[in-house]
Design a protein around this motif. Structure first.
Motif, PDB file in Angstrom:
ATOM      1  N   VAL A 156      62.435 -91.971  61.566  1.00  0.00           N
ATOM      2  CA  VAL A 156      62.663 -90.530  61.402  1.00  0.00           C
ATOM      3  C   VAL A 156      62.305 -89.806  62.697  1.00  0.00           C
ATOM      4  O   VAL A 156      61.170 -89.893  63.178  1.00  0.00           O
ATOM      5  CB  VAL A 156      61.828 -89.972  60.237  1.00  0.00           C
ATOM      6  N   ALA A 157      63.291 -89.090  63.243  1.00  0.00           N
ATOM      7  CA  ALA A 157      63.097 -88.357  64.492  1.00  0.00           C
ATOM      8  C   ALA A 157      62.946 -86.850  64.264  1.00  0.00           C
ATOM      9  O   ALA A 157      62.430 -86.136  65.120  1.00  0.00           O
ATOM     10  CB  ALA A 157      64.274 -88.600  65.439  1.00  0.00           C
ATOM     11  N   TYR A 158      63.413 -86.366  63.128  1.00  0.00           N
ATOM     12  CA  TYR A 158      63.306 -84.941  62.817  1.00  0.00           C
ATOM     13  C   TYR A 158      63.463 -84.750  61.316  1.00  0.00           C
ATOM     14  O   TYR A 158      63.906 -85.647  60.593  1.00  0.00           O
ATOM     15  CB  TYR A 158      64.364 -84.125  63.562  1.00  0.00           C
ATOM     16  N   GLU A 159      63.091 -83.590  60.841  1.00  0.00           N
ATOM     17  CA  GLU A 159      63.309 -83.247  59.448  1.00  0.00           C
ATOM     18  C   GLU A 159      63.904 -81.852  59.366  1.00  0.00           C
ATOM     19  O   GLU A 159      63.783 -81.057  60.309  1.00  0.00           O
ATOM     20  CB  GLU A 159      61.996 -83.329  58.655  1.00  0.00           C
ATOM     21  N   THR A 160      64.560 -81.566  58.283  1.00  0.00           N
ATOM     22  CA  THR A 160      65.162 -80.258  58.104  1.00  0.00           C
ATOM     23  C   THR A 160      64.681 -79.641  56.800  1.00  0.00           C
ATOM     24  O   THR A 160      64.325 -80.339  55.849  1.00  0.00           O
ATOM     25  CB  THR A 160      66.702 -80.347  58.067  1.00  0.00           C
ATOM     26  N   ARG A 161      64.682 -78.311  56.780  1.00  0.00           N
ATOM     27  CA  ARG A 161      64.413 -77.584  55.537  1.00  0.00           C
ATOM     28  C   ARG A 161      65.400 -76.425  55.458  1.00  0.00           C
ATOM     29  O   ARG A 161      65.873 -75.921  56.484  1.00  0.00           O
ATOM     30  CB  ARG A 161      62.973 -77.080  55.498  1.00  0.00           C
ATOM     31  N   PRO A 162      65.726 -76.002  54.257  1.00  0.00           N
ATOM     32  CA  PRO A 162      66.689 -74.894  54.120  1.00  0.00           C
ATOM     33  C   PRO A 162      66.157 -73.613  54.741  1.00  0.00           C
ATOM     34  O   PRO A 162      64.954 -73.329  54.692  1.00  0.00           O
ATOM     35  CB  PRO A 162      66.838 -74.744  52.595  1.00  0.00           C
ATOM     36  N   ALA A 163      67.058 -72.852  55.352  1.00  0.00           N
ATOM     37  CA  ALA A 163      66.680 -71.530  55.840  1.00  0.00           C
ATOM     38  C   ALA A 163      66.306 -70.657  54.646  1.00  0.00           C
ATOM     39  O   ALA A 163      66.879 -70.790  53.557  1.00  0.00           O
ATOM     40  CB  ALA A 163      67.830 -70.903  56.620  1.00  0.00           C
ATOM     41  N   ARG A 164      65.352 -69.789  54.825  1.00  0.00           N
ATOM     42  CA  ARG A 164      64.808 -69.035  53.686  1.00  0.00           C
ATOM     43  C   ARG A 164      65.782 -67.996  53.137  1.00  0.00           C
ATOM     44  O   ARG A 164      65.833 -67.751  51.936  1.00  0.00           O
ATOM     45  CB  ARG A 164      63.501 -68.362  54.089  1.00  0.00           C
ATOM     46  N   CYS A 165      66.536 -67.350  54.007  1.00  0.00           N
ATOM     47  CA  CYS A 165      67.411 -66.282  53.525  1.00  0.00           C
ATOM     48  C   CYS A 165      68.579 -66.088  54.482  1.00  0.00           C
ATOM     49  O   CYS A 165      68.557 -66.554  55.614  1.00  0.00           O
ATOM     50  CB  CYS A 165      66.642 -64.968  53.357  1.00  0.00           C
ATOM     51  N   LEU A 166      69.580 -65.386  53.994  1.00  0.00           N
ATOM     52  CA  LEU A 166      70.745 -65.055  54.801  1.00  0.00           C
ATOM     53  C   LEU A 166      70.381 -63.903  55.736  1.00  0.00           C
ATOM     54  O   LEU A 166      69.741 -62.929  55.306  1.00  0.00           O
ATOM     55  CB  LEU A 166      71.894 -64.637  53.876  1.00  0.00           C
ATOM     56  N   PRO A 167      70.751 -63.995  57.028  1.00  0.00           N
ATOM     57  CA  PRO A 167      70.469 -62.875  57.926  1.00  0.00           C
ATOM     58  C   PRO A 167      71.098 -61.587  57.397  1.00  0.00           C
ATOM     59  O   PRO A 167      72.241 -61.595  56.920  1.00  0.00           O
ATOM     60  CB  PRO A 167      71.120 -63.314  59.245  1.00  0.00           C
ATOM     61  N   PRO A 168      70.388 -60.468  57.431  1.00  0.00           N
ATOM     62  CA  PRO A 168      70.912 -59.209  56.874  1.00  0.00           C
ATOM     63  C   PRO A 168      72.272 -58.796  57.439  1.00  0.00           C
ATOM     64  O   PRO A 168      73.122 -58.293  56.708  1.00  0.00           O
ATOM     65  CB  PRO A 168      69.829 -58.189  57.237  1.00  0.00           C
ATOM     66  N   GLU A 169      72.465 -59.033  58.752  1.00  0.00           N
ATOM     67  CA  GLU A 169      73.742 -58.625  59.348  1.00  0.00           C
ATOM     68  C   GLU A 169      74.899 -59.443  58.802  1.00  0.00           C
ATOM     69  O   GLU A 169      76.029 -58.946  58.695  1.00  0.00           O
ATOM     70  CB  GLU A 169      73.692 -58.722  60.876  1.00  0.00           C
ATOM     71  N   VAL A 170      74.631 -60.706  58.430  1.00  0.00           N
ATOM     72  CA  VAL A 170      75.677 -61.541  57.843  1.00  0.00           C
ATOM     73  C   VAL A 170      75.987 -61.066  56.428  1.00  0.00           C
ATOM     74  O   VAL A 170      77.157 -60.982  56.024  1.00  0.00           O
ATOM     75  CB  VAL A 170      75.250 -63.020  57.837  1.00  0.00           C
ATOM     76  N   ALA A 171      74.953 -60.728  55.658  1.00  0.00           N
ATOM     77  CA  ALA A 171      75.161 -60.216  54.302  1.00  0.00           C
ATOM     78  C   ALA A 171      75.969 -58.919  54.335  1.00  0.00           C
ATOM     79  O   ALA A 171      76.901 -58.736  53.534  1.00  0.00           O
ATOM     80  CB  ALA A 171      73.815 -59.994  53.620  1.00  0.00           C
TER      81      ALA A 171
END
Length: 270
Positions: free
Chosen positions: A173-188
């Motif tokens: 294992v060289a890295y791990e990922t986790r989900p981003a917490r929220c959608l950026p407001p400008e994208v929403a």
């Protein structure tokens, strides 16, 4: 009404073809490294890029002695993502050095390996299946073990396929990922204002994470009616299973250049 006029490659790449002189919106869900250059590429092609990385990448420390002594010889380093390169370099010698043959899943991962100093780098220019096929063509199990550097919870299917072919695979294992917490407001805001036409997904994991992050029902309903631009048929299957209702465009090849070229297939809106 949808225009049937096809854009020329020059118009697509130069940004000359801007319907109504308003850039069309595309959400890029890949994390760095890769997010910035993809945003620059789509904006050069006349689109308004919105950064919305679905995953947060955290490098893992690979123990420099984790491979030494476990195999008499490591025949090659196998990379399924450019995210793994930095961790591998920091853990050297780890039973290998910069002269070890490197087999990368695609051109961008191969470029990152070369930039890090590896001198023998070969790209499968495809997906994990193409990478497994390339390794079987170029190497024999007798050459030594394969060091597969990948993300946490990833690489299992590739390792299993290679072991079926007789290879000894050391998966680290060289890295791990986790989900981003929220959608950026400008994208929403752009989604709800109808400024987003395309959402680009570079992996099934990113697609799942991004869609699961759309907790507002109205926001999700709007997003899944846009065009999904995906890197592979496997990702198309994932977004459909998650309820995508709009068109899905699959890149001709699983690489960033083909994703950009596939934007030509997005229908024009009045």
């Amino acid at each position: 009404m949808i225009s049937s006029r096809r854009r020329s490659p020059h118009e697509l790449l130069s940004g000359f073809f801007l319907p109504g002189k308003v850039n069309r919106g595309i959400v890029i869900t890949r994390p760095e490294p890769g997010l910035g250059e993809t945003l620059a590429a789509v904006e050069q092609a006349g689109w308004q890029g919105y950064a919305s990385p679905a995953l947060v990448v955290q490098p893992r420390v690979m123990a420099s002695g984790a491979v030494s002594g476990q195999a008499r010889r490591v025949a090659a380093l196998v990379l399924t993502s450019g995210q793994a390169v930095a961790a591998v370099v920091q853990a050297l010698p780890m039973g290998i050095n910069l002269a070890v043959p490197v087999f990368a899943v695609g051109a961008r991962t191969a470029e990152r390996a070369r930039a890090a100093g590896f001198t023998q780098v070969c790209s499968a220019d495809g997906d994990a299946l193409a990478l497994a096929a390339l390794l079987s063509q170029r190497l024999t199990p007798e050459a030594g073990a394969l060091l597969l550097a990948c993300g946490a919870g990833q690489g299992g299917a590739l390792a299993a396929a290679l072991r079926v072919d007789g290879f000894r695979v050391l998966r680290r294992v060289a890295y791990e990922t986790r989900p981003a917490r929220c959608l950026p407001p400008e994208v929403a805001r752009a989604l709800m204002a109808g400024r987003i036409e395309v959402v680009a997904f570079f992996s099934a994991q990113s697609a799942r994470s991004w869609l699961h992050g759309l907790r507002d029902s109205a926001l999700r309903a709007t997003a899944v009616r846009t065009v999904a631009l995906v890197l592979s048929p496997a990702i198309e299957k994932t977004v459909r299973a998650l309820g995508w209702q709009g068109p899905v465009i699959v890149a001709a090849r699983p690489d960033a250049a083909s994703m950009l070229a596939a934007l030509e297939q997005v229908p024009l809106r009045d």
